[in-house]
Design a protein around this motif. Structure first.
Motif, PDB file in Angstrom:
ATOM      1  N   ASN A 692       0.853  -1.177   0.000  1.00  0.00           N
ATOM      2  CA  ASN A 692       0.000   0.000   0.000  1.00  0.00           C
ATOM      3  C   ASN A 692       0.897   1.238   0.000  1.00  0.00           C
ATOM      4  OD1 ASN A 692      -1.871   1.978   0.335  1.00  0.00           O
ATOM      5  ND2 ASN A 692      -2.836   1.078   2.155  1.00  0.00           N
ATOM      6  N   THR A 693       0.890   1.982  -1.074  1.00  0.00           N
ATOM      7  CA  THR A 693       1.776   3.145  -1.202  1.00  0.00           C
ATOM      8  C   THR A 693       1.191   4.399  -0.588  1.00  0.00           C
ATOM      9  OG1 THR A 693       0.836   3.634  -3.367  1.00  0.00           O
ATOM     10  CG2 THR A 693       2.782   2.214  -3.310  1.00  0.00           C
ATOM     11  N   ARG A 694       0.035   4.320   0.030  1.00  0.00           N
ATOM     12  CA  ARG A 694      -0.560   5.495   0.657  1.00  0.00           C
ATOM     13  C   ARG A 694       0.131   5.746   2.002  1.00  0.00           C
ATOM     14  NH1 ARG A 694      -5.102   5.472   2.474  1.00  0.00           N
ATOM     15  NH2 ARG A 694      -5.614   7.656   2.135  1.00  0.00           N
ATOM     16  N   ILE A 695       1.304   6.407   1.951  1.00  0.00           N
ATOM     17  CA  ILE A 695       2.105   6.683   3.154  1.00  0.00           C
ATOM     18  C   ILE A 695       2.076   8.187   3.382  1.00  0.00           C
ATOM     19  CG2 ILE A 695       4.350   6.412   4.242  1.00  0.00           C
ATOM     20  CD1 ILE A 695       4.913   4.248   2.125  1.00  0.00           C
ATOM     21  N   ALA A 696       1.592   8.602   4.488  1.00  0.00           N
ATOM     22  CA  ALA A 696       1.504  10.040   4.786  1.00  0.00           C
ATOM     23  C   ALA A 696       1.810  10.274   6.252  1.00  0.00           C
ATOM     24  CB  ALA A 696       0.116  10.573   4.439  1.00  0.00           C
ATOM     25  N   GLY A 697       2.400  11.451   6.561  1.00  0.00           N
ATOM     26  CA  GLY A 697       2.680  11.808   7.959  1.00  0.00           C
ATOM     27  C   GLY A 697       3.675  10.905   8.618  1.00  0.00           C
ATOM     28  N   GLY A 698       4.608  10.335   7.869  1.00  0.00           N
ATOM     29  CA  GLY A 698       5.630   9.473   8.456  1.00  0.00           C
ATOM     30  C   GLY A 698       5.117   8.108   8.836  1.00  0.00           C
ATOM     31  N   GLY A 699       3.975   7.694   8.243  1.00  0.00           N
ATOM     32  CA  GLY A 699       3.420   6.387   8.569  1.00  0.00           C
ATOM     33  C   GLY A 699       4.323   5.265   8.112  1.00  0.00           C
ATOM     34  N   ARG A 700       4.149   4.089   8.670  1.00  0.00           N
ATOM     35  CA  ARG A 700       4.987   2.949   8.338  1.00  0.00           C
ATOM     36  C   ARG A 700       4.492   2.290   7.045  1.00  0.00           C
ATOM     37  NH1 ARG A 700       5.391  -1.035  13.269  1.00  0.00           N
ATOM     38  NH2 ARG A 700       6.777  -2.008  11.728  1.00  0.00           N
ATOM     39  N   LEU A 701       5.446   1.697   6.337  1.00  0.00           N
ATOM     40  CA  LEU A 701       5.117   0.977   5.116  1.00  0.00           C
ATOM     41  C   LEU A 701       4.416  -0.325   5.487  1.00  0.00           C
ATOM     42  CD1 LEU A 701       5.491   0.805   2.013  1.00  0.00           C
ATOM     43  CD2 LEU A 701       7.572  -0.499   2.444  1.00  0.00           C
ATOM     44  N   THR A 702       3.207  -0.489   4.967  1.00  0.00           N
ATOM     45  CA  THR A 702       2.412  -1.674   5.287  1.00  0.00           C
ATOM     46  C   THR A 702       2.047  -2.402   4.003  1.00  0.00           C
ATOM     47  OG1 THR A 702       0.370  -0.404   5.200  1.00  0.00           O
ATOM     48  CG2 THR A 702       1.463  -0.591   7.337  1.00  0.00           C
ATOM     49  N   ALA A 703       1.918  -3.680   4.123  1.00  0.00           N
ATOM     50  CA  ALA A 703       1.515  -4.498   2.971  1.00  0.00           C
ATOM     51  C   ALA A 703       0.073  -4.923   3.149  1.00  0.00           C
ATOM     52  CB  ALA A 703       2.413  -5.733   2.864  1.00  0.00           C
ATOM     53  N   THR A 704      -0.653  -4.891   2.069  1.00  0.00           N
ATOM     54  CA  THR A 704      -2.060  -5.265   2.118  1.00  0.00           C
ATOM     55  C   THR A 704      -2.355  -6.207   0.954  1.00  0.00           C
ATOM     56  OG1 THR A 704      -4.330  -4.467   1.960  1.00  0.00           O
ATOM     57  CG2 THR A 704      -2.672  -3.205   0.775  1.00  0.00           C
ATOM     58  N   ALA A 705      -3.329  -7.053   1.133  1.00  0.00           N
ATOM     59  CA  ALA A 705      -3.706  -8.006   0.093  1.00  0.00           C
ATOM     60  C   ALA A 705      -4.665  -7.393  -0.911  1.00  0.00           C
ATOM     61  CB  ALA A 705      -4.345  -9.236   0.720  1.00  0.00           C
ATOM     62  N   GLU A 845      -3.169   4.436 -14.009  1.00  0.00           N
ATOM     63  CA  GLU A 845      -2.328   3.835 -12.977  1.00  0.00           C
ATOM     64  C   GLU A 845      -1.636   4.917 -12.149  1.00  0.00           C
ATOM     65  OE1 GLU A 845       0.665   0.004 -12.780  1.00  0.00           O
ATOM     66  OE2 GLU A 845       0.839   1.389 -14.474  1.00  0.00           O
ATOM     67  N   GLU A 846      -1.184   5.980 -12.781  1.00  0.00           N
ATOM     68  CA  GLU A 846      -0.548   7.076 -12.049  1.00  0.00           C
ATOM     69  C   GLU A 846      -1.555   7.835 -11.192  1.00  0.00           C
ATOM     70  OE1 GLU A 846       2.643   7.956 -11.797  1.00  0.00           O
ATOM     71  OE2 GLU A 846       3.180   6.171 -12.941  1.00  0.00           O
ATOM     72  N   MET A 847      -2.757   8.018 -11.695  1.00  0.00           N
ATOM     73  CA  MET A 847      -3.770   8.770 -10.949  1.00  0.00           C
ATOM     74  C   MET A 847      -4.241   8.031  -9.708  1.00  0.00           C
ATOM     75  SD  MET A 847      -6.040  10.291 -14.113  1.00  0.00           S
ATOM     76  CE  MET A 847      -7.225  11.033 -13.010  1.00  0.00           C
ATOM     77  N   LYS A 848      -4.124   6.719  -9.700  1.00  0.00           N
ATOM     78  CA  LYS A 848      -4.598   5.939  -8.559  1.00  0.00           C
ATOM     79  C   LYS A 848      -3.574   5.873  -7.418  1.00  0.00           C
ATOM     80  CE  LYS A 848      -6.900   2.249  -8.695  1.00  0.00           C
ATOM     81  NZ  LYS A 848      -8.002   2.813  -7.905  1.00  0.00           N
ATOM     82  N   LYS A 849      -2.366   6.307  -7.672  1.00  0.00           N
ATOM     83  CA  LYS A 849      -1.359   6.259  -6.616  1.00  0.00           C
ATOM     84  C   LYS A 849      -1.723   7.249  -5.512  1.00  0.00           C
ATOM     85  CE  LYS A 849       2.506   4.707  -9.466  1.00  0.00           C
ATOM     86  NZ  LYS A 849       3.866   5.023  -9.992  1.00  0.00           N
ATOM     87  N   LEU A 850      -1.503   6.820  -4.264  1.00  0.00           N
ATOM     88  CA  LEU A 850      -1.779   7.641  -3.071  1.00  0.00           C
ATOM     89  C   LEU A 850      -3.250   8.006  -2.958  1.00  0.00           C
ATOM     90  CD1 LEU A 850       1.272  10.077  -3.253  1.00  0.00           C
ATOM     91  CD2 LEU A 850       1.125   7.878  -2.075  1.00  0.00           C
ATOM     92  N   GLN A 851      -4.117   7.172  -3.526  1.00  0.00           N
ATOM     93  CA  GLN A 851      -5.550   7.439  -3.481  1.00  0.00           C
ATOM     94  C   GLN A 851      -6.286   6.225  -2.916  1.00  0.00           C
ATOM     95  OE1 GLN A 851      -6.977  10.341  -4.247  1.00  0.00           O
ATOM     96  NE2 GLN A 851      -5.053  11.287  -4.948  1.00  0.00           N
ATOM     97  N   GLU A 852      -7.464   6.476  -2.357  1.00  0.00           N
ATOM     98  CA  GLU A 852      -8.290   5.396  -1.839  1.00  0.00           C
ATOM     99  C   GLU A 852      -8.940   4.639  -2.991  1.00  0.00           C
ATOM    100  OE1 GLU A 852     -11.129   6.932   0.847  1.00  0.00           O
ATOM    101  OE2 GLU A 852      -9.648   7.749   2.268  1.00  0.00           O
ATOM    102  N   GLU A 853      -9.362   3.414  -2.674  1.00  0.00           N
ATOM    103  CA  GLU A 853     -10.015   2.592  -3.686  1.00  0.00           C
ATOM    104  C   GLU A 853     -11.510   2.925  -3.738  1.00  0.00           C
ATOM    105  OE1 GLU A 853      -8.366   0.871  -5.746  1.00  0.00           O
ATOM    106  OE2 GLU A 853      -6.462   1.146  -4.689  1.00  0.00           O
ATOM    107  N   PRO A 854     -12.129   2.877  -4.910  1.00  0.00           N
ATOM    108  CA  PRO A 854     -13.551   3.211  -5.018  1.00  0.00           C
ATOM    109  C   PRO A 854     -14.441   2.098  -4.475  1.00  0.00           C
ATOM    110  CG  PRO A 854     -12.709   2.491  -7.130  1.00  0.00           C
ATOM    111  CD  PRO A 854     -11.522   2.532  -6.208  1.00  0.00           C
TER     112      PRO A 854
END
Length: 941
Positions: A692-705, A845-854
């Motif tokens: 999950n590339t949605r990293i903000a505010g120094g959050g930790r890198l997390t993996a999601t299925a 694909e670029e527009m979906k980066k750092l964005q929530e899923e619909p």
């Protein structure tokens, strides 16, 4: 039972090479490429029947058209009846969106063999209506059409991602498309997720052994010489083609012109090939070049009609060509087709006229009282050489049947005449009907000649056509201006001038008493021989009735109606209804691909006359004769010597042979074909795809299925974009959307338009409504304007800017103006320009980066509810201008805007509310600046 689950069944494959192909398919998955006419559908049908007889399978047929579905469905029913298998269910068709999801799920649960349209199948795969893991296997037809962006390739990819054990068989009988490009065979195999190709050309050892044994068909080759006039016209047309190609080469030196020659110009897709090469620079191409590209298609049509039309019809067609090619009033000579100024063009029109008549048209109405031909004209009426040869062949067959009335085999004494199209078939039937007609005394100076010494002739038919042509010519000269646009469409192939050129045949029965002909509608168009030896032709039901009523004089028609009032309709039935014996039938049938196998099987002809050459039909006859040892067949193969017809036939055979040679060479040098399976991914790449590339505010890198997701309207699956998005490992969720075409995030909604769709949407006003609705429900509405990857990235190819009249330039500027007006009307609407679907997939694909899923459920519900629960009243339709004005008022926020819109009737009502009333709706802090704004005088400093 074999490992793949195919039970042993009784096959209807009598030839050795067909049995070999079936055995290969039972053992493993592969791509079968077979020459045309060798019984591809029969092999596919036996394969489907073997799975249908198992009773516990779900097999899907992909890529079959309507005619092929009918062929396969009928064959499966026959197999089931012969084998007596109780588990056989035949072929089920799912080819309409009107069938409900519940109904499709019910059919899938039962199992069987299904033929499903590609758009419905991919939507069912992605939406879960049909789980790919429960499918026994896929059978793909027309594998030569499976390119990376094809919907069928999307289906195979979705199937293989969730089903690694099901079978996959692909078939093709068109090897030529598989030889263009870099390693085309490997590319096709990769798109089909297959590893092994099997090639079966006509020169394959097993194929040749099967077709050239003791039961070989008897083929008599007949070369027909063209008349001098036909040869002169052909040479003149070829000269015009050569000059036109030379002009193209001089005007476009930077293009690949290695294959631009006279032989290539005879192919039916030559102008399409040139247009494909010119598409990237079409907006910079001169008007003269575009005109020559269109003229090449016209010249190729003239070559074809020279050999298929009679002399009168061909001259009439050239009259329409000349009228349509003439420049419109007010234009100059530069707008006229260049080839018309050549000496060869004058030779074409002059020679075509001299084939019909000599002399000049009469200025007045000085027509001959008997036959309606001006006395100043001298009819020539040159007949097609094939007509006389056809009559000789029929006479030879008549004598053969007389001396051999009882054949030693089980074939019928039916004569089957195969031709190129229905119009040629109508011409042949009219000739057969009229070739023994005694000309009128006014029409023929040799009227006193004994009928017994008369030879078959088309003189009567040609004189009728000449009379019709002269009447048409006078009317055409008067209305040529109004017919200009219609003739232009006819040159482009929209109208067939062979229709309604000849008189209808006469019949003897009343209109309500037709002959009953064995074979139904198919036999209704068959000529037959009567007891006296004359040719009788029975037309289809509608044309038969029309011809009978048209031939009755007005007084005779009235008398017939009065005589039949109160008459018993069943009286004298034997006089009008009878069954023809098969030996009395002459079947005239156009070439119809694989359907010709049914014609041979049902008619069982002893004699076949190929009026026009066709390599695939020759092989069908070979397969038919080799498959039935108790049936004999003699084939008369007719063609014009040293003609375009002969060159096209030989070139088609050569191109197919060369295509198989290239495929064999590529298969020999092909090391391995790898498929794109998820299990073969690099472990690090597989992990990164779940990060999950949605990293903000120094959050930790997390993996999601949870992989990236895009909600797509089901109507968008006609395009290649969903397939390309799926190829980038984006989950496609098909839904029936009422707002937008693609929902990338909860805030981003995109309406996709091709340039042609954009123009039509502007013309109908639909785009403004779509933009307004997107603005009401999404914070980031966008309009995607997508171009074709093979065309230039500009709007100019959709209008000819070099047109001297300037209409096209006005159309282009008008399109630009409308786009500007759209952005002014909707400032928040963003426009995305994409040069191809490939670039669109990258942009998404670029527009979906750092964005929530619909959320698919919310995306579907938007626009359906009558009362919205979102911030701006998503379910309701509001005027966009007042809402935009209210949004600019101090104190109005996205949170309270929706409440203001829902609770008030108009902007005036909001402006007239006091601070207390507004405070109840949106709070005192927001109401105070709003009250100050509306209460401020515009005249204050």
């Amino acid at each position: 039972m074999p490992e793949n689950g195919v039970p042993p069944v009784k096959l209807s494959l009598p030839l050795e090479f067909q049995q070999d192909i079936f055995k290969e398919l039972r053992d493993e998955d592969e791509l079968i490429i077979i020459a045309r006419g060798l019984g591809l559908l029969r092999i596919v049908t036996n394969l489907l029947h073997s799975y249908d007889a198992a009773g516990n399978s779900l097999v899907i047929l992909v890529g079959a058209d309507e005619r092929e579905n009918g062929w396969i469905g009928e064959a499966l029913a026959e197999h089931a009846a012969i084998s007596g298998a109780n588990k056989c269910r035949g072929l089920s068709l799912i080819n309409t969106d009107l069938m409900t999801v519940e109904r499709r799920q019910e059919l899938y649960a039962r199992g069987g063999v299904f033929s499903i349209t590609s758009q419905i199948l991919i939507v069912d795969f992605l939406s879960g209506v049909l789980d790919p893991s429960v499918v026994t296997g896929l059978v793909v037809l027309h594998a030569e059409k499976i390119i990376a962006t094809a919907t069928e390739a999307f289906i195979v990819r979705a199937y293989r991602q969730k089903n690694k054990t099901g079978f996959l068989k692909a078939f093709s009988d068109a090897p030529e498309p598989l030889t263009s490009g870099f390693s085309p065979l490997s590319t096709t195999l990769r798109n089909l997720f297959l590893r092994k190709p099997s090639l079966y050309p006509r020169f394959h050892v097993t194929v040749a052994k099967s077709l050239e044994g003791k039961r070989k068909a008897e083929v008599i080759e007949l070369e027909v010489p063209m008349t001098d006039a036909m040869r002169d016209i052909q040479n003149a047309v070829l000269e015009c083609i050569s000059v036109s190609i030379g002009e193209l080469k001089k005007a476009n030196p930077g293009l690949d012109m290695e294959d631009w020659n006279e032989d290539s110009a005879l192919h039916k897709n030559f102008d399409a090939i040139i247009r494909r090469q010119l598409n990237p620079v079409w907006h910079r191409t001169s008007f003269r070049t575009k005109q020559i590209v269109r003229d090449l298609a016209l010249l190729r049509s003239i070559l074809h009609y020279l050999l298929s039309y009679d002399a009168v019809s061909f001259n009439r067609y050239l009259d329409t060509v000349l009228a349509a090619s003439s420049p419109p009033p007010g234009s100059n000579r530069q707008n006229q087709s260049p080839w018309l100024f050549l000496d060869a063009a004058h030779s074409i029109f002059d020679t075509a006229k001299r084939r019909v008549y000599t002399g000049k048209m009469a200025d007045g109405n000085s027509l001959h009282a008997a036959h309606g031909i001006p006395e100043s004209l001298h009819p020539v009426l040159e007949e097609l050489p094939k007509w006389a040869l056809l009559a000789e062949i029929l006479d030879e067959i008549e004598r053969d049947m007389y001396f051999n009335p009882q054949p030693q085999d089980q074939s019928n004494a039916t004569i089957l005449i195969m031709c190129g199209d229905r119009s040629t078939g109508s011409q042949i039937r009219e000739f057969l009907q009229s070739m023994w007609t005694i000309p009128d005394k006014a029409d023929d100076e040799n009227h006193g000649e004994d009928f017994a010494n008369q030879k078959p002739s088309a003189k009567s038919m040609m004189r009728k056509r000449l009379r019709n042509y002269l009447l048409w010519k006078r009317d055409f000269a008067r209305v040529s201006t109004s017919l200009f646009q219609e003739n232009q469409k006819a040159i482009n192939g929209a109208t067939d001038y062979r229709k309604n050129l000849g008189d209808k045949s006469r019949g003897g029965a009343p209109s309500n008493k037709r002959r009953r002909i064995r074979g139904g509608a198919a036999a209704a168009a068959m000529p037959s021989r009567t007891a006296s030896g004359a040719i009788h032709i029975a037309g289809d039901k509608e044309s038969h009735l029309a011809s009978l009523m048209a031939d009755l004089a007005p007084s005779e028609a009235e008398a017939a109606q009065k005589a039949e009032i109160g008459a018993d309709p069943l009286e004298d039935m034997d006089e009008y209804y009878e069954l023809y014996d098969m030996k009395d039938l002459i079947v005239v049938h156009p070439y119809d691909g694989d359907m010709d196998e049914h014609v041979l099987a049902e008619v069982k002809p002893r004699y076949v006359i190929m009026y026009e050459p066709d390599a695939a039909f020759i092989r069908r006859v070979e397969v038919y004769r080799s498959s039935h040892g108790d049936r004999g067949v003699r084939v008369y193969f007719m063609y014009y010597g040293n003609s375009v017809e002969e060159r096209r036939y030989l070139d088609a055979v050569r191109r197919e042979k060369d295509a198989f040679t290239k495929l064999i060479r590529e298969r020999g040098s092909m090391a391995m074909t790898f498929t794109h399976e998820g299990a073969n991914l690099d472990p690090q790449e597989a992990f990164l795809r779940t990060v999950n590339t949605r990293i903000a505010g120094g959050g930790r890198l997390t993996a999601t299925a949870e992989p990236p997701r895009v909600v797509v309207d089901v109507r968008e699956f006609r395009s290649s974009l969903p397939s390309l998005l799926h190829g980038r490992n984006i989950v496609i969720v098909p839904c029936m959307l009422t707002v937008g075409d693609y929902v990338l995030t909860p805030e981003i909604c995109i309406e996709r338009k091709s340039v042609s769709d954009l123009i039509s949407s502007f013309a109908s006003g639909r785009l403004y409504h779509q933009a307004e609705v997107m603005l009401q429900h999404y914070k980031a509405p966008m309009l995607l304007i997508e171009f074709d990857a093979q065309k230039s990235f500009t709007l100019e190819p959709f209008a000819d800017l070099s047109n001297s009249v300037g209409t096209a330039a006005l159309q282009t500027s008008d399109l630009h103006t409308k786009i500007v007006q759209l952005t002014i009307a909707f400032p928040r609407l963003k426009i995305i320009w994409s040069s191809s679907p490939y670039q669109t997939a990258e942009i998404f694909e670029e527009m979906k980066k750092l964005q929530e899923e619909p959320d698919p459920v919310k995306a579907v519900s938007i626009g359906l509810n009558s009362h919205g629960d979102d911030e701006e009243g998503a379910g309701k339709t509001f005027a966009q201008t007042p809402v935009d004005m209210l949004r600019m008022v101090p104190g109005v926020t996205p949170k309270n805007l929706g409440k203001l819109v829902l609770e008030t009737e108009s902007l005036i009502e909001v402006a007239n509310m006091d601070e207390e009333e507004l405070g109840i709706l949106i709070g005192k802090e927001a109401a105070r600046p709003m009250t100050r704004f509306f209460g401020r005088s515009v005249f204050d400093d």
